[in-house]
Design a protein around this motif. Structure first.
Motif, PDB file in Angstrom:
ATOM      1  N   CYS A  23      -3.270 -14.700   4.142  1.00  0.00           N
ATOM      2  CA  CYS A  23      -2.051 -14.212   3.484  1.00  0.00           C
ATOM      3  C   CYS A  23      -2.044 -12.688   3.414  1.00  0.00           C
ATOM      4  N   ALA A  81      -0.439 -21.989  -6.640  1.00  0.00           N
ATOM      5  CA  ALA A  81       0.413 -21.248  -5.712  1.00  0.00           C
ATOM      6  C   ALA A  81       1.287 -20.213  -6.409  1.00  0.00           C
ATOM      7  N   SER A  82       1.207 -20.131  -7.731  1.00  0.00           N
ATOM      8  CA  SER A  82       1.952 -19.100  -8.456  1.00  0.00           C
ATOM      9  C   SER A  82       0.984 -18.332  -9.344  1.00  0.00           C
ATOM     10  N   SER A 115       4.646 -15.229   6.133  1.00  0.00           N
ATOM     11  CA  SER A 115       3.495 -15.839   5.476  1.00  0.00           C
ATOM     12  C   SER A 115       2.992 -17.023   6.297  1.00  0.00           C
ATOM     13  N   LEU A 135       5.037 -22.963   0.514  1.00  0.00           N
ATOM     14  CA  LEU A 135       4.682 -23.219  -0.879  1.00  0.00           C
ATOM     15  C   LEU A 135       4.034 -24.590  -1.029  1.00  0.00           C
ATOM     16  N   PRO A 188       3.730 -15.529  -0.354  1.00  0.00           N
ATOM     17  CA  PRO A 188       3.134 -16.771  -0.873  1.00  0.00           C
ATOM     18  C   PRO A 188       1.630 -16.788  -0.624  1.00  0.00           C
TER      19      PRO A 188
END
Length: 695
Positions: free
Chosen positions: A562, A531-532, A572, A576, A462
């Motif tokens: 990260c 976050a994606s 991580s 999320l 993530p």
């Protein structure tokens, strides 16, 4: 009589347990309807069927907003209908508050004198046509109590001021003293409790001439609520021993390593090294290891998150990190050992990245170069290791650039502007010439960002990503309409990126290049932190993040943490939900920084032009709005407006879809991209506005 929808909401707010739709109908509709009067005549009440329809619509809207929960035929209130948040006031005086994905409108009469960005508590009081309405119950915290203001006039025993940089027109007053200011004078005022003759009372902190530019920086800082100077942080008390990362480090101190930055830069995030062999190139991108000095969730880290970024206002910087870190301990300064997070990339002679590795490193910068000095060295042909290394760097840069454009990256030709200072006073605004040295840094940083993003995505770690969505179908159609006005062919089918790049190449070097590039930029979506990994349309990358500027951008610091978890094969550091919050917050603060920097250039543009009223300039039409059209001067990046009301030779129509203002009777036309001679008619520093009329 209050609107029926208000009664429905009031009834639901009074419920403490389960209730049914029938109970609401019996309570609100079952009894005889009250008679309402309108303009002195009796008005027919709603029929029961109409009231039932309004009730159904209101209840469904409240359920959809998550204020009430439905289970079969029963409802239960799960929200207090009280909101807390920062109110946003628009130019008409109305405000809005957020409730999830919806907005609550606060009418001007219901704001309770709240000002823009005040923290308020408000109650939802109505829902009409899918729009929630509320009323401020309490001002919990003022966003600020100090404002810049302009003296309007004196009235008996009062001085009347108009607040600057607030939505709408807001007047305040202070008691008249022996040293009364003159109309047009500027003031820094503090708002106080109480009103005098319907105007809020204020006290005067300082008075100054509108020609005094020393307050420009403070005004922009205040307008955009930019951060105050850093306070003392306990964790910086022993700053020289402030290293929280015990990981093993690779020694890069024997490499010939340079930084290339602006003339006045002090926060050196990145350094580069390169080696060339028969197989191609080994590129080293060294980035300041800020995460080794800033512990996650410390006071300093939370402050960096709140700031989100550093703010660059002319020759001044409001840094994300204290200067002891940003300009010293983290900064990759010449001749001193510094900690880095380094990316090694093996690149073949076709510009393809064939391998990579990540390392905690220690570097020693051999030379701090400016963009101008690096470009001079490249052009000099001198015999030195430094020149030879720069030549290899540019050789690789040309390969990477060609490959990137061929694969769909957009190359907009829009140069930034720079404020030119003499003795700390702005004397000019100039376009920045794009040099080979700029291209070297750009291509190498892009490579590092792509490799880090791809590695994090493939490993499923993530992280934050720098996303840029594809241009929308609506924007493509609008762009096509604009280009048709300019007689430039454009396809809306096939690859949007390739079609846009074809236009960029077609108009390169022409008089309309700047304005066409500007309209293309406005057609694109805004990039954001998410976050994606959604890819970056403008750059043509499937993988992209921000990794290379952790001293001045908080998302880069997050990405470093990260990446270290990937290198160390540990969990991580972020969930999320945390990444979504950080991404949204960082995107918001980026917008604040951009807006503040634009305003600072605006106010300095006004100061440069204020003594030139009446002069004639060559310009180009650069935008169209319902109020007139915008122009950009030919010899300087200074923008202004030709208001519609100054065009008195005809009745002019604004055709925004066609980017044109045209006279109805005589057909005189002003179209975006047209060259025009204009006369400067007014400069308003307090409103940061420059107006012209056609000469």
């Amino acid at each position: 009589m209050p609107a029926f929808s208000k009664k429905i909401i009031a009834a639901i707010k009074s419920k403490t347990g389960d209730f049914t739709r029938k109970e609401l109908i019996d309570e609100l509709i079952g009894r005889p309807a009250e008679k309402r009067k309108r303009k002195g005549k009796k008005a027919k009440p709603h029929s029961p069927e109409q009231d039932a329809s309004i009730l159904e619509e209101t209840v469904e809207g409240i359920v959809a907003a998550g204020l009430v929960k439905r289970k079969k035929n029963h409802y239960r209130r799960i929200h207090s209908f009280i909101l807390e948040g920062k109110i946003r006031i628009n130019t008409s005086g109305n405000g809005t508050l957020s409730i999830g994905d919806d907005e609550v409108v606060i009418r001007k009469e219901d704001t309770a004198s709240a000002r823009n960005n005040d923290l308020v508590s408000a109650e939802i009081i109505d829902l009409r046509k899918g729009i929630f309405y509320g009323a401020v119950q309490k001002i919990m915290q003022r966003d600020r109590d100090q404002y810049f203001a302009k003296v309007v006039h004196t009235a008996r025993d009062l001085v009347i001021y108009n607040l600057l940089d607030v939505p709408g027109s807001q007047e305040v007053c202070s008691p008249l003293t022996e040293t009364a200011p003159e109309p047009g004078d500027m003031a820094l005022v503090r708002l106080e409790q109480g009103f005098i003759r319907d105007r809020q009372r204020c006290s005067v902190i300082s008075l100054f001439s509108p020609d005094d530019d020393r307050y420009d920086l403070d005004r922009i800082v205040m307008k955009h609520s930019l951060p105050a100077p850093h306070r003392d942080y306990p964790e910086l008390s022993d700053v020289r021993n402030l290293v929280h990362d015990p990981g093993r480090r690779k020694d890069y101190t024997r490499l010939l390593t340079v930084t290339i930055d602006g003339e006045n830069a002090k926060d050196f995030d990145d350094a580069i090294s390169i080696e060339k062999d028969d197989a191609g190139y080994l590129l080293y991108v060294h980035i300041a290891d800020v995460s080794a000095h800033v512990r996650r969730d410390s006071d300093l880290d939370r402050e960096a998150l709140n700031r989100g970024t550093s703010y660059y206002l002319g020759n001044r910087v409001i840094p994300m990190l204290p200067e002891v870190l940003s300009n010293d301990l983290c900064s990759l300064r010449e001749g001193v050992d510094r900690l880095t997070l380094s990316v090694e990339m093996r690149i073949d002679r076709g510009g393809e990245i064939r391998g990579h590795s990540f390392h905690r490193g220690t570097i020693r910068v051999a030379k701090r170069l400016t963009y101008n000095r690096a470009d001079e060295l490249l052009a000099s042909g001198e015999k030195s290791r430094l020149h030879d290394m720069l030549a290899v760097m540019y050789e690789l840069t040309a390969l990477l650039h060609s490959k990137r454009i061929a694969e769909g990256s957009l190359e907009l030709n829009l140069t930034d502007e720079a404020l030119i200072y003499e003795n700390n006073v702005v004397t000019d605004i100039q376009y920045i010439e794009r040099l080979k040295s700029h291209q070297i840094i750009e291509e190498f940083m892009l490579c590092a960002n792509v490799i880090v993003s791809r590695a994090l995505r493939q490993a499923g770690v993530p992280s934050l990503y720098r996303n840029h969505e594809a241009v929308s179908a609506e924007s493509l159609l609008s762009l096509k309409n604009f280009l048709r006005q300019m007689n430039i062919p454009f396809r809306t089918t096939g690859s949007a990126g390739a079609n846009i790049q074809k236009v960029i190449r077609a108009i390169a070097g022409t008089e309309i290049e700047h304005v066409v590039n500007l309209i293309i930029l406005k057609s694109l979506m805004q990039a954001y932190y998410g976050a994606s990994p959604e890819g970056h349309f403008g750059l043509g990358f499937a993988d992209y993040t921000h990794f290379t500027s952790p001293i001045r951008r908080y998302p880069d610091l997050v990405v470093h943490r990260c990446l270290k978890s990937l290198m160390d094969k540990t969990a991580s550091p972020y969930s999320l939900d945390e990444l979504i919050f950080i991404g949204d917050k960082s995107s918001d603060m980026e917008r604040v920084a951009q807006s503040a920097e634009r305003d600072f250039v605006k106010i300095k543009s006004c100061r440069l032009m204020k003594d030139r009223v009446g002069e004639v300039f060559q310009a180009m039409v650069s935008g169209v709005s319902r109020y007139g059209f915008y122009v950009t001067l030919a010899d300087a990046p200074i923008d202004g407006m030709v208001p519609l009301w100054v065009l008195t030779d005809d009745f002019y129509l604004v055709k925004e879809d066609e980017y044109t203002v045209v006279g109805k009777r005589f057909g005189r036309r002003f179209r975006i991209g047209d060259k025009i001679t204009v006369r400067l008619t007014s400069v308003e520093i307090e409103r940061m506005i420059i107006d012209f009329d056609p000469a």
